[in-house]
Design a protein around this motif. Structure first.
Motif, PDB file in Angstrom:
ATOM      1  N   HIS A 159       0.819  -1.215   0.000  1.00 40.77           N
ATOM      2  CA  HIS A 159       0.000   0.000   0.000  1.00 40.77           C
ATOM      3  C   HIS A 159       0.853   1.266   0.000  1.00 40.77           C
ATOM      4  O   HIS A 159       0.492   2.260  -0.634  1.00 40.77           O
ATOM      5  CB  HIS A 159      -0.927   0.000   1.219  1.00 40.77           C
ATOM      6  N   VAL A 160       1.947   1.243   0.721  1.00 45.47           N
ATOM      7  CA  VAL A 160       2.775   2.451   0.803  1.00 45.47           C
ATOM      8  C   VAL A 160       3.788   2.545  -0.328  1.00 45.47           C
ATOM      9  O   VAL A 160       4.453   3.563  -0.483  1.00 45.47           O
ATOM     10  CB  VAL A 160       3.515   2.523   2.157  1.00 45.47           C
ATOM     11  N   GLY A 161       3.901   1.468  -1.132  1.00 38.81           N
ATOM     12  CA  GLY A 161       4.788   1.511  -2.290  1.00 38.81           C
ATOM     13  C   GLY A 161       6.251   1.293  -1.971  1.00 38.81           C
ATOM     14  O   GLY A 161       7.111   1.587  -2.798  1.00 38.81           O
ATOM     15  N   VAL A 162       6.557   0.765  -0.789  1.00 38.40           N
ATOM     16  CA  VAL A 162       7.947   0.518  -0.415  1.00 38.40           C
ATOM     17  C   VAL A 162       8.447  -0.741  -1.103  1.00 38.40           C
ATOM     18  O   VAL A 162       7.818  -1.798  -1.023  1.00 38.40           O
ATOM     19  CB  VAL A 162       8.086   0.376   1.115  1.00 38.40           C
ATOM     20  N   LYS A 163       9.565  -0.640  -1.811  1.00 41.57           N
ATOM     21  CA  LYS A 163      10.177  -1.779  -2.497  1.00 41.57           C
ATOM     22  C   LYS A 163      11.661  -1.808  -2.148  1.00 41.57           C
ATOM     23  O   LYS A 163      12.506  -1.330  -2.912  1.00 41.57           O
ATOM     24  CB  LYS A 163       9.966  -1.669  -4.006  1.00 41.57           C
ATOM     25  N   GLY A 178      11.487 -12.796  -2.015  1.00 36.70           N
ATOM     26  CA  GLY A 178      11.181 -13.928  -2.887  1.00 36.70           C
ATOM     27  C   GLY A 178      10.856 -13.503  -4.307  1.00 36.70           C
ATOM     28  O   GLY A 178      11.247 -14.159  -5.271  1.00 36.70           O
ATOM     29  N   ASN A 179      10.145 -12.379  -4.430  1.00 41.51           N
ATOM     30  CA  ASN A 179       9.823 -11.866  -5.765  1.00 41.51           C
ATOM     31  C   ASN A 179      11.079 -11.400  -6.493  1.00 41.51           C
ATOM     32  O   ASN A 179      11.199 -11.551  -7.709  1.00 41.51           O
ATOM     33  CB  ASN A 179       8.829 -10.714  -5.653  1.00 41.51           C
ATOM     34  N   LEU A 180      12.006 -10.825  -5.739  1.00 41.46           N
ATOM     35  CA  LEU A 180      13.278 -10.410  -6.346  1.00 41.46           C
ATOM     36  C   LEU A 180      14.038 -11.620  -6.866  1.00 41.46           C
ATOM     37  O   LEU A 180      14.566 -11.601  -7.982  1.00 41.46           O
ATOM     38  CB  LEU A 180      14.129  -9.655  -5.322  1.00 41.46           C
ATOM     39  N   LYS A 181      14.102 -12.676  -6.063  1.00 41.17           N
ATOM     40  CA  LYS A 181      14.830 -13.881  -6.484  1.00 41.17           C
ATOM     41  C   LYS A 181      14.213 -14.497  -7.738  1.00 41.17           C
ATOM     42  O   LYS A 181      14.918 -14.965  -8.631  1.00 41.17           O
ATOM     43  CB  LYS A 181      14.866 -14.898  -5.348  1.00 41.17           C
ATOM     44  N   SER A 182      12.887 -14.488  -7.807  1.00 42.38           N
ATOM     45  CA  SER A 182      12.213 -14.989  -9.012  1.00 42.38           C
ATOM     46  C   SER A 182      12.534 -14.119 -10.216  1.00 42.38           C
ATOM     47  O   SER A 182      12.779 -14.619 -11.319  1.00 42.38           O
ATOM     48  CB  SER A 182      10.697 -15.037  -8.784  1.00 42.38           C
ATOM     49  N   HIS A 183      12.564 -12.792 -10.008  1.00 38.02           N
ATOM     50  CA  HIS A 183      12.888 -11.871 -11.098  1.00 38.02           C
ATOM     51  C   HIS A 183      14.311 -12.058 -11.592  1.00 38.02           C
ATOM     52  O   HIS A 183      14.572 -11.968 -12.805  1.00 38.02           O
ATOM     53  CB  HIS A 183      12.688 -10.427 -10.621  1.00 38.02           C
ATOM     54  N   GLU A 184      15.244 -12.329 -10.697  1.00 40.92           N
ATOM     55  CA  GLU A 184      16.652 -12.463 -11.077  1.00 40.92           C
ATOM     56  C   GLU A 184      16.866 -13.604 -12.070  1.00 40.92           C
ATOM     57  O   GLU A 184      17.837 -13.587 -12.842  1.00 40.92           O
ATOM     58  CB  GLU A 184      17.511 -12.677  -9.832  1.00 40.92           C
ATOM     59  N   GLY A 188      12.673  -2.646  -8.369  1.00 44.80           N
ATOM     60  CA  GLY A 188      12.450  -2.870  -6.956  1.00 44.80           C
ATOM     61  C   GLY A 188      11.296  -3.812  -6.684  1.00 44.80           C
ATOM     62  O   GLY A 188      10.335  -3.885  -7.459  1.00 44.80           O
ATOM     63  N   PHE A 189      11.361  -4.521  -5.560  1.00 50.81           N
ATOM     64  CA  PHE A 189      10.332  -5.478  -5.166  1.00 50.81           C
ATOM     65  C   PHE A 189      10.065  -5.338  -3.671  1.00 50.81           C
ATOM     66  O   PHE A 189      10.961  -5.029  -2.888  1.00 50.81           O
ATOM     67  CB  PHE A 189      10.765  -6.913  -5.492  1.00 50.81           C
ATOM     68  N   SER A 190       8.810  -5.591  -3.286  1.00 51.74           N
ATOM     69  CA  SER A 190       8.443  -5.492  -1.876  1.00 51.74           C
ATOM     70  C   SER A 190       8.833  -6.744  -1.106  1.00 51.74           C
ATOM     71  O   SER A 190       8.950  -6.713   0.110  1.00 51.74           O
ATOM     72  CB  SER A 190       6.935  -5.246  -1.746  1.00 51.74           C
ATOM     73  N   ARG A 191       9.067  -7.853  -1.799  1.00 50.17           N
ATOM     74  CA  ARG A 191       9.436  -9.106  -1.140  1.00 50.17           C
ATOM     75  C   ARG A 191      10.716  -9.672  -1.741  1.00 50.17           C
ATOM     76  O   ARG A 191      10.935  -9.592  -2.949  1.00 50.17           O
ATOM     77  CB  ARG A 191       8.319 -10.141  -1.265  1.00 50.17           C
TER      78      ARG A 191
END
Length: 364
Positions: A103-107, A122-128, A117-120
């Motif tokens: 909600h606050v847009g923090v990544k 795990g999402n960063l690792k998947s993106h990599e 940027g990613f908020s989690r």
């Protein structure tokens, strides 16, 4: 009156039976009401020399500071945190805080390759894995691989033929609810994603992202064979078939094969006679969108493709490329019978007929 200990956040009232042999307890004690909320009352035996300590634990530092840190976005109930923005509930403070970042847009987790940027984490690792090319999840039916398990599970539905989500407008069915919702925008005309550069709207977020690369000039998908770059992954995959020779889309009428599904659909209109694109100026119809757009330029006299050498304009990009060979002297079409080369395909075919006639009519 004896000390009374009140348990926090418990809404059930427990009445305590007072036995006669316990003179230390006052028999007139009644349930206590605090701020119109009924709480459970626990009667504690008090020793004469010193009061007995309560079994209730003191609030931890993490819980004690909870109201000050998350009060703007939550309500704290017994063993439960509720997000006031979307109503989602959480049993753990850490999970709730991670959710708040949406909600606050923090990544806070940034990709070192592209800066996304990613908020989690795990999402960063998947993106990599997009950069590394690692696809550890493989379909046992067709050997197709995916970077994330959820994509594999989604793909496996195609083998099972499961399509539980129907479109009530056209009857088309989908294996995923999200894909159905995207499809429904075709019928409603909804285009919620707007380009901030040119104001153009799109019905899918991914399409907007691809479009924005036109403005930025970004082409993140490079061919490993020839180095050519593209702004869409799908365009790269289609291009790679030029190197592999793969033509997976075959016409059921004449068995002709194509690199792209769109090319097959355009070709099939030759068999059906369908020409869905009509010019508003002259009424002429076309079976391919590209031909229709090119035709429209004849009415506006617009020639968007210009030669950098002589400034001559053309309706087609292909026509410009052919014209540029007159300046460069390039002749990419070679005869397999002799060393002759040509700048146009029709000139090569005309030349090849000479060899064909020589073979059929040998000189006496």
């Amino acid at each position: 009156m004896e000390p009374v200990h009140v348990k926090e956040e418990v809404c059930e009232v427990e009445l305590v039976r007072i036995k006669e042999e316990e003179p230390d307890l006052e028999p007139d004690l009644k349930p206590v009401h605090v701020k119109e909320e009924v709480f459970e009352v626990e009667l504690v035996r008090i020793k004469e020399e010193e009061p007995e300590e309560s079994d209730e634990e003191e609030p931890s530092q993490e819980t004690a500071g909870l109201q000050g840190s998350v009060s703007d976005h939550s309500k704290y109930t017994s063993n439960c945190l509720i997000c006031s923005d979307c109503g989602k509930s959480f049993s753990r403070l850490g999970s709730f805080k991670r959710h708040q970042q949406i909600h606050v847009g923090v990544k806070p987790h940034l990709c070192t390759e592209c800066g996304k940027g990613f908020s989690r984490l795990g999402n960063l690792k998947s993106h990599e894995q997009v950069h590394t090319g690692v696809k550890p999840y493989t379909c046992t039916d067709c050997s197709k691989s995916y970077s994330e398990l959820r994509y594999l599970k989604r793909h496996q539905l195609s083998h099972k033929g499961v399509k539980p989500h129907p479109c009530y407008e056209c009857g088309k069915r989908f294996s995923q609810l999200g894909v159905l919702r995207k499809h429904q925008r075709i019928h409603t005309g909804e285009k919620p994603y707007n380009c901030t550069e040119c104001g153009k709207s799109f019905n899918q977020f991914g399409t907007l992202k691809s479009h924005q690369r036109i403005h930025t000039g970004e082409k993140p998908y490079a061919c490993s064979e020839c180095g050519k770059s593209f702004n869409e992954l799908g365009t790269l995959k289609n291009h790679q078939r030029i190197h592999t020779g793969e033509k997976p889309y075959q016409c059921t009428e004449c068995e002709k094969s194509f690199i792209q599904l769109g090319h097959l659909r355009t070709h099939q209109r030759l068999h059906t006679g369908e020409k869905p694109y009509q010019c508003n100026e002259c009424g002429k119809t076309f079976n391919a969108l590209g031909h229709f757009k090119t035709h429209q330029w004849t009415h506006t006299e617009e020639k968007p493709f210009h030669c950098t050498q002589c400034d001559k304009g053309f309706y087609h990009l292909g026509s410009l490329k052919i014209h540029l060979r007159t300046h460069t002297g390039e002749k990419p079409y070679h005869c397999t019978e002799c060393d002759a080369s040509f700048g146009r395909t029709y000139l090569l075919r005309k030349h090849e007929q000479i060899h064909a006639e020589e073979k059929t009519c040998p000189q006496k």
